[in-house]
Scaffold this motif. Structure first.
Motif, PDB file in Angstrom:
ATOM      1  N   CYS A 108      -7.367  -2.924  -6.995  1.00  0.00           N
ATOM      2  CA  CYS A 108      -7.006  -2.353  -8.048  1.00  0.00           C
ATOM      3  C   CYS A 108      -7.857  -1.567  -8.791  1.00  0.00           C
ATOM      4  O   CYS A 108      -8.952  -1.669  -9.102  1.00  0.00           O
ATOM      5  CB  CYS A 108      -6.465  -3.649  -9.047  1.00  0.00           C
ATOM      6  SG  CYS A 108      -5.084  -4.578  -8.690  1.00  0.00           S
ATOM      7  N   GLU A 164      -3.554   0.498 -12.410  1.00  0.00           N
ATOM      8  CA  GLU A 164      -3.424  -0.798 -11.920  1.00  0.00           C
ATOM      9  C   GLU A 164      -4.211  -2.136 -12.331  1.00  0.00           C
ATOM     10  O   GLU A 164      -4.000  -3.210 -12.319  1.00  0.00           O
ATOM     11  CB  GLU A 164      -3.385  -0.812 -10.111  1.00  0.00           C
ATOM     12  CG  GLU A 164      -2.232  -0.143  -9.746  1.00  0.00           C
ATOM     13  CD  GLU A 164      -0.922  -0.546  -9.975  1.00  0.00           C
ATOM     14  OE1 GLU A 164      -0.955  -1.822  -9.730  1.00  0.00           O
ATOM     15  OE2 GLU A 164       0.017  -0.144 -10.191  1.00  0.00           O
ATOM     16  N   ARG A 202      -2.592  -3.449 -15.267  1.00  0.00           N
ATOM     17  CA  ARG A 202      -1.490  -4.202 -15.002  1.00  0.00           C
ATOM     18  C   ARG A 202      -1.501  -5.484 -14.264  1.00  0.00           C
ATOM     19  O   ARG A 202      -0.992  -6.633 -14.594  1.00  0.00           O
ATOM     20  CB  ARG A 202      -0.622  -3.468 -14.229  1.00  0.00           C
ATOM     21  CG  ARG A 202       0.792  -4.015 -14.013  1.00  0.00           C
ATOM     22  CD  ARG A 202       1.837  -3.296 -13.539  1.00  0.00           C
ATOM     23  NE  ARG A 202       3.052  -4.121 -13.299  1.00  0.00           N
ATOM     24  CZ  ARG A 202       4.102  -3.614 -12.453  1.00  0.00           C
ATOM     25  NH1 ARG A 202       3.741  -2.544 -11.736  1.00  0.00           N
ATOM     26  NH2 ARG A 202       5.038  -4.450 -12.314  1.00  0.00           N
ATOM     27  N   LEU A 249      -1.084  -8.568 -12.169  1.00  0.00           N
ATOM     28  CA  LEU A 249       0.019  -9.442 -11.772  1.00  0.00           C
ATOM     29  C   LEU A 249       1.241  -9.278 -12.931  1.00  0.00           C
ATOM     30  O   LEU A 249       2.293  -9.932 -12.736  1.00  0.00           O
ATOM     31  CB  LEU A 249      -0.233 -10.892 -11.300  1.00  0.00           C
ATOM     32  CG  LEU A 249      -1.203 -10.982 -10.140  1.00  0.00           C
ATOM     33  CD1 LEU A 249      -1.337 -12.548  -9.941  1.00  0.00           C
ATOM     34  CD2 LEU A 249      -0.226 -10.515  -9.089  1.00  0.00           C
ATOM     35  N   ARG A 253       5.115  -8.708 -12.549  1.00  0.00           N
ATOM     36  CA  ARG A 253       5.602  -8.864 -11.271  1.00  0.00           C
ATOM     37  C   ARG A 253       6.431  -9.851 -11.024  1.00  0.00           C
ATOM     38  O   ARG A 253       6.219 -11.093 -11.617  1.00  0.00           O
ATOM     39  CB  ARG A 253       4.240  -8.648 -10.369  1.00  0.00           C
ATOM     40  CG  ARG A 253       3.594  -7.465 -10.439  1.00  0.00           C
ATOM     41  CD  ARG A 253       2.712  -7.133  -9.423  1.00  0.00           C
ATOM     42  NE  ARG A 253       1.689  -6.139  -9.751  1.00  0.00           N
ATOM     43  CZ  ARG A 253       1.834  -5.065  -9.595  1.00  0.00           C
ATOM     44  NH1 ARG A 253       2.866  -4.505  -8.893  1.00  0.00           N
ATOM     45  NH2 ARG A 253       0.730  -4.177  -9.992  1.00  0.00           N
ATOM     46  N   ARG A 254       7.128 -10.106  -9.677  1.00  0.00           N
ATOM     47  CA  ARG A 254       8.091 -10.997  -9.336  1.00  0.00           C
ATOM     48  C   ARG A 254       7.200 -11.907  -8.362  1.00  0.00           C
ATOM     49  O   ARG A 254       6.664 -11.186  -7.414  1.00  0.00           O
ATOM     50  CB  ARG A 254       9.243 -10.449  -8.601  1.00  0.00           C
ATOM     51  CG  ARG A 254      10.270  -9.836  -9.776  1.00  0.00           C
ATOM     52  CD  ARG A 254      11.533  -9.551  -9.211  1.00  0.00           C
ATOM     53  NE  ARG A 254      12.323  -8.811  -9.822  1.00  0.00           N
ATOM     54  CZ  ARG A 254      13.380  -9.446 -10.851  1.00  0.00           C
ATOM     55  NH1 ARG A 254      13.456 -10.423 -10.916  1.00  0.00           N
ATOM     56  NH2 ARG A 254      13.996  -8.412 -11.578  1.00  0.00           N
ATOM     57  N   ASN A 267       7.422 -10.679  -4.833  1.00  0.00           N
ATOM     58  CA  ASN A 267       6.984  -9.571  -4.128  1.00  0.00           C
ATOM     59  C   ASN A 267       5.290  -9.539  -4.432  1.00  0.00           C
ATOM     60  O   ASN A 267       4.781  -8.412  -4.138  1.00  0.00           O
ATOM     61  CB  ASN A 267       7.505  -8.278  -4.967  1.00  0.00           C
ATOM     62  CG  ASN A 267       9.107  -8.276  -4.610  1.00  0.00           C
ATOM     63  OD1 ASN A 267       9.438  -8.900  -3.440  1.00  0.00           O
ATOM     64  ND2 ASN A 267       9.920  -8.046  -5.359  1.00  0.00           N
ATOM     65  N   ALA A 268       4.873 -10.295  -5.219  1.00  0.00           N
ATOM     66  CA  ALA A 268       3.406 -10.066  -5.890  1.00  0.00           C
ATOM     67  C   ALA A 268       2.334 -10.516  -4.596  1.00  0.00           C
ATOM     68  O   ALA A 268       2.934 -10.993  -3.748  1.00  0.00           O
ATOM     69  CB  ALA A 268       3.142 -11.234  -6.889  1.00  0.00           C
ATOM     70  N   ARG A 269       1.345  -9.288  -4.637  1.00  0.00           N
ATOM     71  CA  ARG A 269       0.358  -9.541  -3.693  1.00  0.00           C
ATOM     72  C   ARG A 269      -0.936  -9.512  -4.275  1.00  0.00           C
ATOM     73  O   ARG A 269      -1.038  -9.639  -5.314  1.00  0.00           O
ATOM     74  CB  ARG A 269       0.392  -7.918  -3.143  1.00  0.00           C
ATOM     75  CG  ARG A 269       1.587  -7.302  -2.640  1.00  0.00           C
ATOM     76  CD  ARG A 269       1.532  -5.966  -2.284  1.00  0.00           C
ATOM     77  NE  ARG A 269       1.366  -4.969  -3.181  1.00  0.00           N
ATOM     78  CZ  ARG A 269       1.174  -3.741  -2.906  1.00  0.00           C
ATOM     79  NH1 ARG A 269       1.667  -3.311  -1.745  1.00  0.00           N
ATOM     80  NH2 ARG A 269       0.977  -3.063  -3.901  1.00  0.00           N
TER      81      ARG A 269
END
Length: 119
Positions: free
Chosen positions: A22, A26, A29, A31, A34-35, A38-40
């Motif tokens: 990040c 980013e 932001r 997590l 985020r869903r 889809n979260a990484r």
């Protein structure tokens, strides 16, 4: 975001995973919004040791925070949603945020235990 392999030792077990660095906006932001599906896993790197707090406001799923000083573990915590202030007791220069999701089930189970892993 650039992907990077990160490793650390926890309870005499080596845990390795790919995390996304990040940088710039980013970093702010993380997590947030985020869903879970889809979260990484995210990697935050700092130029020097610090004790910067994080929050989980508007993060709608739990995640594991892993704080490192180089490769040495200095803190680990399962972070629940909507907490305003989280930080380890000791300084760190890297933070990994690992979502509690099927994508990271193996890594998270090593950290929090299979019985505590909920998706």
């Amino acid at each position: 975001m650039k992907q990077k392999r990160v490793s650390f030792i926890y309870k005499k077990k080596k845990i390795s995973l790919n995390a996304f660095e990040c940088v710039g906006n980013e970093r702010m932001r993380g997590l947030t919004f985020r869903r879970r599906k889809n979260a990484r896993a995210l990697l935050f790197e700092f130029d020097e040791l610090c004790r910067e707090p994080i929050h989980s406001i508007f993060v709608f799923f739990p995640f594991v925070g892993v704080w490192l000083d180089g490769k040495r573990l200095v803190g680990i915590k399962t972070v629940k949603s909507f907490l305003p202030f989280i930080r380890p007791k000791r300084p760190f220069d890297r933070l990994i945020e690992i979502p509690l999701s099927d994508k990271y089930k193996k890594e998270v189970a090593l950290i929090v235990g299979k019985e505590r892993f909920k998706n």
